[in-house]
Write an enzyme that holds these catalytic residues in place. Structure first.
Site, short mmCIF file in Angstrom:
data_model
loop_
_atom_site.label_atom_id
_atom_site.label_comp_id
_atom_site.label_asym_id
_atom_site.label_seq_id
_atom_site.Cartn_x
_atom_site.Cartn_y
_atom_site.Cartn_z
N HIS A 150 62.82 84.87 -11.90
CA HIS A 150 63.49 83.57 -11.98
C HIS A 150 63.23 82.95 -13.34
CE1 HIS A 150 63.96 82.86 -7.50
NE2 HIS A 150 62.99 83.76 -7.46
N HIS B 40 63.26 90.66 -8.97
CA HIS B 40 64.00 89.68 -9.80
C HIS B 40 63.03 88.70 -10.41
CE1 HIS B 40 63.83 88.18 -5.67
NE2 HIS B 40 63.74 86.97 -6.19
#
Ligand code: AMP
Ligand code: ZN
Length: 138
Positions: free
Chosen positions: A103, A101
């Site tokens: 951010h 992922h």
């Protein structure tokens, strides 16, 4: 490929709820449940990759393109003054969810968030030698 017990695979599949900002067949953008700042969002590929070491370059390219668009949209709506893109790989690097992922952390004047601690100046000879060694793997 979907990993049992991976919270982000479940978010990708809509099996557990998330505040979704945008989604395609391949990616999902949603707000972080414990935001570092107002508008803190995460981008994930729906396919499970543990981290950058297993992510393929094509997916990475598409994800970064999407990050560019999402960053602009977040800036537009939050009125942030800047933004950090942060991406942790491995526990030592602070990764707590082991599904790749990115951010997007909007930054605001005076927010005083510290993401990277100050360091000391590097040994230039060491950097030159390390650059030669790393280059061989690219
Ligand atoms: P990292 O430390 O880079 O692995 O970041 C994981 C991030 O996922 C943290 O910022 C968490 O707050 C966030 N997170 C964990 N669970 C959820 C969830 N169910 N929905 C949204 N964000 C989450
Ligand atoms: Zn996963």
């Amino acid at each position: 490929m979907k990993k049992e017990d991976c919270i982000f695979c479940k978010i990708a599949a809509g099996e557990i709820p998330s505040t979704t900002v945008y989604e395609t067949n391949e990616f999902k953008v949603f707000f972080d449940i414990a935001p570092a700042s107002k508008g803190h969002a995460l981008i994930i590929p729906k396919e499970h990759f543990d981290n950058i070491f297993s992510l393929d370059t094509e997916t990475a390219g598409k994800l970064f393109s999407l990050a560019t668009v999402v960053a602009g949209a977040l800036k537009e709506e939050t009125g942030c003054d800047g933004m950090n893109l942060l991406q942790n790989n491995g526990e030592i690097a602070g990764q707590t969810v082991h599904h790749f992922h990115m951010h997007l952390i909007p930054r605001y004047e005076g927010d005083d968030i510290k993401l990277i601690p100050a360091s000391h100046e590097a040994d230039k000879d060491y950097l030159a030698e390390l650059a030669e060694r790393v280059k061989k793997h690219i």
